[in-house]
Design a protein around this motif. Structure first.
Motif, short mmCIF file in Angstrom:
data_model
loop_
_atom_site.label_atom_id
_atom_site.label_comp_id
_atom_site.label_asym_id
_atom_site.label_seq_id
_atom_site.Cartn_x
_atom_site.Cartn_y
_atom_site.Cartn_z
N MET A 1 15.89 -31.29 -1.35
CA MET A 1 15.74 -31.45 -2.80
C MET A 1 16.34 -32.76 -3.29
O MET A 1 15.86 -33.35 -4.24
N ILE A 2 17.39 -33.18 -2.63
CA ILE A 2 17.95 -34.52 -2.88
C ILE A 2 17.94 -35.21 -1.52
O ILE A 2 18.71 -34.85 -0.63
N CYS A 3 17.06 -36.17 -1.36
CA CYS A 3 16.90 -36.79 -0.05
C CYS A 3 16.21 -38.15 -0.20
O CYS A 3 15.54 -38.41 -1.21
N PRO A 4 16.38 -39.02 0.78
CA PRO A 4 15.79 -40.36 0.68
C PRO A 4 14.32 -40.38 1.09
O PRO A 4 13.87 -39.58 1.91
N LEU A 5 13.59 -41.30 0.51
CA LEU A 5 12.26 -41.66 0.98
C LEU A 5 12.44 -42.72 2.06
O LEU A 5 13.53 -43.29 2.21
N PRO A 6 11.40 -43.03 2.82
CA PRO A 6 11.55 -44.06 3.87
C PRO A 6 12.01 -45.41 3.33
O PRO A 6 12.60 -46.20 4.07
N GLY A 13 27.52 -41.08 3.08
CA GLY A 13 27.90 -39.81 2.47
C GLY A 13 27.01 -39.33 1.35
O GLY A 13 27.17 -38.21 0.87
N SER A 14 26.06 -40.15 0.91
CA SER A 14 25.22 -39.78 -0.23
C SER A 14 23.92 -39.13 0.24
O SER A 14 23.29 -39.58 1.19
N ALA A 15 23.50 -38.08 -0.48
CA ALA A 15 22.20 -37.46 -0.22
C ALA A 15 21.09 -38.30 -0.85
O ALA A 15 19.93 -37.96 -0.72
N THR A 16 21.44 -39.35 -1.52
CA THR A 16 20.59 -40.30 -2.26
C THR A 16 20.10 -39.69 -3.56
O THR A 16 20.90 -39.25 -4.36
N LYS A 17 18.77 -39.63 -3.78
CA LYS A 17 18.24 -39.25 -5.09
C LYS A 17 17.33 -38.03 -5.01
O LYS A 17 16.80 -37.71 -3.94
N PRO A 18 17.12 -37.34 -6.14
CA PRO A 18 16.25 -36.16 -6.14
C PRO A 18 14.83 -36.50 -5.70
O PRO A 18 14.29 -37.54 -6.08
N PHE A 19 14.25 -35.62 -4.90
CA PHE A 19 12.87 -35.79 -4.47
C PHE A 19 11.94 -35.45 -5.64
O PHE A 19 12.35 -34.82 -6.62
N PHE A 20 10.70 -35.85 -5.54
CA PHE A 20 9.73 -35.61 -6.60
C PHE A 20 9.69 -34.13 -7.01
O PHE A 20 9.65 -33.24 -6.17
N GLY A 21 9.71 -33.87 -8.30
CA GLY A 21 9.63 -32.51 -8.80
C GLY A 21 10.96 -31.83 -9.00
O GLY A 21 11.02 -30.70 -9.48
#
Length: 212
Positions: A1-6, A13-21
């Protein structure tokens, strides 16, 4: 749900940003968004792909666990604490129920346990919160020792001071107890509720999921 795109730059340590939706936020107990860099509760503001419809045969538990806390806002409470950077990166701190509040200070069990295993005598540890009349909660630690070390009052005192050296006097544990094993599920999760019950002399509840 919170993960990086390529193409998403990664940060340690960061999960990065929310995925689409997925629309998420970090808020305080009242539902107000906390300041950048501050720890708060991670909530999901809107329905998302793959959203669960409930808890099997227990709809009341589903509402109580995930929706009741922010019922007014209609938000889903993940049960995680997190923080957010100015440019929208998220760091998941840990489970809210794995946070010990001592005299108003929030201390993560994972943080305490990581410090414990940094001591050369400790192979594994578990920290739990026990009620305290003055502090609200106090820290109680179980420690499994490495081969070549023996339990003693002197070592337990040394381990307590090890916590103080790294987290400060507020984190001094009420007790450090050396043990041979920890109650775990078959997936390896430490059952802190069992440890807490043992400390307080209370029934340990259902133990069917324990590894041993």
């Amino acid at each position: 749900m919170i993960c990086p795109l390529p193409i998403t730059p990664l940060r340690p340590g960061s999960a990065t940003k929310p995925f689409f939706g997925n629309e998420v936020a970090v808020v305080d107990e009242s539902g107000k968004e906390v300041n950048t860099g501050e720890e708060g509760n991670l909530v999901i503001k809107s329905p998302w792909p793959g959203m669960t419809a409930g808890v099997y045969r227990d709809p009341d538990r589903f509402i109580e666990t995930y929706w009741k806390k922010y019922k007014k806002q209609g938000w889903y409470f993940t049960g995680d604490s997190a923080k957010k950077s100015e440019d929208g990166y998220y760091w998941i701190i840990g489970r809210v129920d794995d946070v010990i509040k001592v005299s108003g200070y929030r201390l993560g069990t994972a943080e305490i346990e990581s410090i414990m295993v940094s001591h050369p005598a400790v192979a594994e540890s578990a920290a739990v919160a026990i009620p305290h009349d003055l502090k609200g909660n106090a820290i109680y630690i179980y420690a499994i020792l490495r081969k070549g070390f023996e339990a003693s009052k002197e070592l337990e005192h040394e381990l307590a001071n090890h916590i103080v050296d790294h987290l400060g006097p507020i984190a001094r544990p009420e007790a450090v107890k050396c043990t041979d094993s920890l109650p775990k599920t078959r997936s390896g999760k430490i059952m802190r509720r069992v440890l807490k019950a043992r400390i307080l002399g209370l029934p340990e509840g259902d133990l069917s999921t324990l590894e041993e």
